[in-house]
Design an enzyme around this catalytic site. Structure first.
Site, PDB file in Angstrom:
ATOM      1  N   ASP A 124      43.369  38.629  36.728  1.00 40.20           N
ATOM      2  CA  ASP A 124      43.960  39.722  35.971  1.00 40.20           C
ATOM      3  C   ASP A 124      43.192  39.912  34.669  1.00 40.20           C
ATOM      4  OD1 ASP A 124      45.756  41.802  35.653  1.00 40.20           O
ATOM      5  OD2 ASP A 124      47.238  40.571  34.609  1.00 40.20           O
ATOM      6  N   HIS A 131      47.428  48.651  24.867  1.00 39.69           N
ATOM      7  CA  HIS A 131      48.348  47.562  25.188  1.00 39.69           C
ATOM      8  C   HIS A 131      47.959  46.297  24.412  1.00 39.69           C
ATOM      9  CE1 HIS A 131      50.814  44.820  27.610  1.00 39.69           C
ATOM     10  NE2 HIS A 131      49.742  44.080  27.774  1.00 39.69           N
ATOM     11  N   GLU A 196      54.349  45.136  34.116  1.00 40.56           N
ATOM     12  CA  GLU A 196      53.082  45.621  33.574  1.00 40.56           C
ATOM     13  C   GLU A 196      52.503  46.626  34.564  1.00 40.56           C
ATOM     14  OE1 GLU A 196      50.564  42.262  32.470  1.00 40.56           O
ATOM     15  OE2 GLU A 196      51.545  42.218  30.499  1.00 40.56           O
ATOM     16  N   GLU A 198      49.689  48.400  36.190  1.00 38.66           N
ATOM     17  CA  GLU A 198      48.265  48.113  36.340  1.00 38.66           C
ATOM     18  C   GLU A 198      47.710  48.772  37.598  1.00 38.66           C
ATOM     19  OE1 GLU A 198      46.943  44.133  35.727  1.00 38.66           O
ATOM     20  OE2 GLU A 198      48.670  43.574  34.504  1.00 38.66           O
ATOM     21  N   ASP A 230      52.431  43.680  37.488  1.00 39.93           N
ATOM     22  CA  ASP A 230      52.243  42.291  37.091  1.00 39.93           C
ATOM     23  C   ASP A 230      53.463  41.871  36.260  1.00 39.93           C
ATOM     24  OD1 ASP A 230      51.202  39.819  36.402  1.00 39.93           O
ATOM     25  OD2 ASP A 230      50.021  40.626  34.742  1.00 39.93           O
TER      26      ASP A 230
HETATM   27 MN    MN Z   1      48.716  41.741  33.500  1.00 39.46          MN
END
Ligand code: MN
Length: 421
Positions: A124, A131, A196, A198, A230
């Site tokens: 990741d 962010h 999260e 993503e 995530d």
């Molecule tokens: Mn992440």
């Protein structure tokens, strides 16, 4: 970078009628790959391509002789493009394949999906600079963005075993947390569970150990893109993350959308990669003409929430945020591949690279609750009056993504949902 070809032609239509409907995620210009089986069966999962509201069984259509997605992902660029061209031609209006391939279709409503391939390793990254800055302010007010951020694509090795497909239901993680004013940590369920937003980049062909992938070749090693949630336990993260980074705050669950939208399908939706004036330019191994010209992806992403109460009352998920990837990501997928391998590390077909949380520059484009609620200090109020700082049991999170541009047919990434219990 894939050149546009006949498979991207906006005039192309499919004999699968649902693929031609406006707003459809899976028109004939998309053709994303996933693994499916008849819902409720115990069959092995097979490789399918989404077309409209159907799945085309690639083996039944005579297009592949394997059920192994990783083997298909390992194919060279020419082989992949030939397969895409054959699927496109066979699904196009007027194709002589219609009679035979009609028998190789299954409605998506009757299909059970699984993670699209065997994921050997998951890394990741942290490419979302807005962010990183907002989170940095919360965790380290004196130094929000670490001095390495604009030079090195920051990442950590995640965990593949707990990655699930859309629809994943997982238990709230437990662990150690320590309030800032507490003398000692305490143990219990996370009270600051977050998501999260993503993108996940899937590796196609790998590289031999010791032989880095040059950035100019990186796109040939990228198979495609999914949506990735995530899930993150912020209270566990705050206590554990120094000095080696996230661990148990991240590895209890991660959820993917079932379809991999290929780099070929994304060809009409590329964007310039540009650095703000005054920022350092990437080191030579992270820089190339084609990366500057079209290394970025132009994808709109949105996040929706449905609480248990909303679900019980039949209320549809409500949108929390919407944003675009071109404004959010400080590094491109090609740069992540080049960086990941520059030390000799070998990537393998099916490896997953997370983009990091893709928050836009505006407050309502934040890709996580910790940003939206200013670290849990300012709850958000939902239309039904419920409030949230972090996720509560029974909450279902929905992420969607799509690409839209003049002169191209809109394509979607589908959606990824997940529920904490
Ligand atoms: Mn992440």
């Amino acid at each position: 970078m894939t050149a546009l070809n006949a498979t991207h032609d906006p005039k192309l239509r499919s004999w699968v009628a649902s693929a031609n409907e406006a707003g459809c995620d899976f028109p004939i210009q998309n053709l994303p790959f996933g693994r499916f089986r008849f819902a409720g069966s115990n069959e092995a999962f097979r490789i399918g391509v989404a077309i409209g509201d159907q799945v085309l069984d690639l083996r039944a259509a005579g297009l592949v002789d394997t059920d192994d997605m990783n083997a298909l992902m390992e194919a060279g660029t020419q082989e992949r493009q030939a397969l895409r061209a054959a699927i496109s031609a066979g699904l196009a209006e007027g194709s002589e394949k219609q009679a035979a391939w009609s028998k190789a279709l299954l409605p998506q409503a009757k299909a059970e999906m699984t993670v699209p391939c065997r994921i050997g390793d998951y890394t990741d990254f942290y490419t979302g600079i807005h962010h990183a800055t907002t989170i940095g302010k919360l965790f380290r007010p004196d130094q929000p963005l670490m001095p390495n951020y604009k030079w090195v694509p920051i990442g950590y090795h995640g965990r593949a075993s707990s990655i699930g497909v859309s629809g994943q239901v997982f238990k709230r993680p437990q662990g150690q947390t320590k309030a800032p004013d507490a003398a000692e940590p305490s143990f219990g369920p996370s009270k600051r569970l977050d998501y999260e937003l993503e993108l996940g980049f899937f590796i196609g062909r790998g590289n031999a150990q010791g032989e880095p992938i040059a950035i100019a070749d990186a796109e040939e090693h990228l198979f495609g893109v999914t949506l990735l949630n995530d899930w993150s336990a912020r209270d566990l993260q705050a206590w554990e993350y120094q000095p080696l980074g996230p661990f148990l705050s991240k590895n209890f669950a991660s959820t993917l959308s079932p379809w991999i939208v290929t780099m070929e399908a994304l060809a009409p939706f590329r964007a310039k990669f540009e650095r703000p004036a005054g920022d350092p330019q990437p080191l030579p191994y992270l820089d190339s003409a084609s990366n500057r010209e079209s290394g970025a992806l132009d994808i709109t992403l949105e996040v929706l929430l449905q609480t248990a109460k909303m679900r019980a009352e039949g209320v549809a998920p409500v949108r929390l945020t919407r944003g675009n990837t071109t404004e959010a990501a400080y590094w491109t997928a090609a740069q992540l591949v080049a960086h990941h391998t520059v030390n000799g590390c070998n990537l393998q077909p099916g490896d997953l690279l997370g983009s990091g949380t893709l928050s836009g520059p505006e407050a309502d484009e934040a890709g996580s609750l910790i940003e939206l609620t200013l670290g849990g200090k300012q709850p958000i109020t939902l239309p039904n009056g419920e409030k949230r700082t972090f996720l509560e049991d029974g909450d279902t999170l929905v992420m969607r993504g799509w690409c839209e541009r003049d002169g191209a047919v809109r394509i979607g990434l589908g959606e990824v949902t997940g529920t904490v219990v």
